[in-house]
Structure formats: structure tokens, C-alpha cells
Write a protein that holds these residues in place. Structure first.
Motif, PDB file in Angstrom:
ATOM      1  N   ALA A 105      -1.303  13.064   1.183  1.00  0.00           N
ATOM      2  CA  ALA A 105      -0.815  13.483  -0.125  1.00  0.00           C
ATOM      3  C   ALA A 105      -0.523  12.302  -1.037  1.00  0.00           C
ATOM      4  N   LEU A 106      -0.189  11.151  -0.434  1.00  0.00           N
ATOM      5  CA  LEU A 106       0.229   9.994  -1.223  1.00  0.00           C
ATOM      6  C   LEU A 106      -0.859   8.925  -1.339  1.00  0.00           C
ATOM      7  N   GLY A 107      -2.105   9.301  -1.053  1.00  0.00           N
ATOM      8  CA  GLY A 107      -3.216   8.379  -1.279  1.00  0.00           C
ATOM      9  C   GLY A 107      -3.773   7.734  -0.042  1.00  0.00           C
ATOM     10  N   GLY A 108      -3.239   8.079   1.144  1.00  0.00           N
ATOM     11  CA  GLY A 108      -3.812   7.597   2.394  1.00  0.00           C
ATOM     12  C   GLY A 108      -4.920   8.533   2.838  1.00  0.00           C
ATOM     13  N   ALA A 109      -5.151   8.577   4.140  1.00  0.00           N
ATOM     14  CA  ALA A 109      -6.214   9.434   4.664  1.00  0.00           C
ATOM     15  C   ALA A 109      -5.894   9.784   6.108  1.00  0.00           C
ATOM     16  N   VAL A 110      -6.613  10.777   6.616  1.00  0.00           N
ATOM     17  CA  VAL A 110      -6.489  11.190   8.016  1.00  0.00           C
ATOM     18  C   VAL A 110      -7.861  11.092   8.645  1.00  0.00           C
TER      19      VAL A 110
END
Length: 235
Positions: A105-110
Motif C-alpha cells: 500500500a505504501l509503495g513497496g511490493a510483495v
């Protein structure tokens, strides 16, 4: 003080995380996203409440991945809700899937982890007074990539285990674990997943039972440290 606790499936429970929040005076509003009846067709529609109506958001774990297109119907609005909460300064404590969702949600990734982590795992921690070395209970196949501005607190050889960003914190492990919760997971496919990975689920369950009191003690300390050092904006 109201806290929104998001249960993504009917096999997730607040455990000692919820117990400690209640002891500290938080009124828990638990919302279930995917009911037991929809468990095998989880692409439901779900209306998340306004996070600004709460003083704390706690998204819990999930048997589904943040990247699973079959659950995008509710993952996409959940990520938007978490982003809104964070932008407004409402603290988020993300647990496993919840931590991955916070990162995304804050600009990272999974992404898929190189191997699953199943059972008790010690972590390397830069701040043991916030995130103790454990052991912490793990049951995940994915990992996050940190969002911009996040500070990694703990890690294992598989991936990041805890990060702080603003007044929020993501955890990869399951501080809420109890014997009852693990029994539920094992009875709904977790047993086969562990055996496929070469892990003895019976031995893991027995260890969860044997160490339940110690695990709850670590969790209470973690919740206290999060509230006083991260959510309060004092870190």
C-alpha cells in the motif's frame, strides 16, 4: 480508543495481540472479510470502514497472497484503506499478510519468497526492545520489498521480518499464534503444506502448546513497544 482488526478469513483469531489491546483499553472492532461459506470462492466484495474512525488498524494474516488475482476484489480496496490510514497518521500494525499489504500500500511490493518459513524461527533484530529475536511463529510463502522510507527492524535469511514507517509497523511473523489457531490452520490444508515442505506439523503443534505462555509474553511486550514507541510517534 477504537481499533479496527481485519480478519481476512474465519481461521484467523486475534489471540494475545487482541487480548493485550483489550487489556490496554482498546475497543476492538473485528471485521471478517471472507466468511467460512466463501472460503473456497474468496473473491467477495467487502466494504472496508473509514480508517479515520479508528485510532489503530490491525490487518491480520490470510491464506491468500496479496498478489492473488482471485482476491483482488477486496485486496485493492484494502490497500487503498491502509494508504489512507497511514497518510492521515492512523497507526497500522500489519501481521504477516497484513504486513505485506502495508508494504504494498505504501509503495513497496510483495513477491514469492525463495522458500517458505513454517514453524518457529529466530530473527536477526536491530532493535530487540521493539522486536525481540523470538522465536516467532512463521507460516508464509511470500515476502515484501520495503516501501520507500521504511526502516527494516528484523530479518531472516529468507527475507525482511519487521519494518517501521512513520507510526506504522509491518510484521512477517504471527505473534497472535495459539494452539487453537494452529489446529484450525492444520485442519484446513496447513498439515499438507507443512509435510510437503518437510516439516512435521504434529511436532510444531506440540511446541506451540508447550511454549504458549512464553509466546504470549513476547507478544504482549511487542504490542506494548509498538504502541509506546511507534504508534505514539516517539521512535
Amino acid at each position: 480508543m477504537r481499533a479496527l482488526l481485519i480478519k481476512h478469513d474465519h481461521l484467523t483469531f486475534a489471540g494475545p495481540v487482541g487480548e493485550r489491546l483489550t487489556e490496554l483499553g482498546w475497543d476492538l472492532d473485528e471485521r471478517l472479510v471472507v466468511s467460512a461459506e466463501d472460503h473456497h470462492a474468496p473473491g467477495v466484495q467487502f466494504d472496508f470502514p473509514d480508517p479515520l474512525d479508528y485510532g489503530l488498524i490491525v490487518p491480520m494474516g490470510s491464506p491468500w497472497s496479496v498478489n492473488d488475482p482471485g482476491v483482488a476484489s477486496w485486496v485493492t480496496p484494502e490497500l487503498a484503506m491502509l494508504g489512507k490510514a497511514h497518510a492521515a497518521g492512523v497507526p497500522v500494525l500489519g501481521v504477516c499478510f497484513g504486513g505485506q499489504a502495508l508494504a504494498a500500500a505504501l509503495g513497496g511490493a510483495v513477491e514469492r519468497a525463495p522458500r517458505p518459513e513454517l514453524g518457529w524461527v529466530d530473527v536477526e533484530t536491530d532493535d530487540p526492545s521493539l522486536v525481540a529475536p523470538g522465536p516467532w511463529f512463521q507460516f508464509h510463502y511470500d515476502r515484501w520489498r520495503l516501501p520507500p522510507g521504511a526502516v527494516e527492524i528484523a530479518r531472516t535469511a529468507v527475507g525482511s521480518q519487521a519494518f517501521v514507517i512513520g507510526r506504522s509497523m509491518g510484521l512477517q511473523f504471527h505473534p497472535e499464534i495459539t494452539p487453537f489457531e494452529l489446529e484450525c490452520w492444520l485442519g484446513h490444508g496447513g498439515d499438507a503444506h507443512m509435510r510437503a515442505a518437510g516439516v512435521d506439523p504434529d511436532a510444531v503443534l506440540e511446541e506451540v502448546r508447550r511454549t504458549e505462555a512464553d509466546s504470549a509474553r513476547r507478544t504482549r511486550a511487542l504490542v506494548d513497544a509498538f504502541l509506546t514507541r511507534v504508534a505514539a510517534g516517539d521512535r
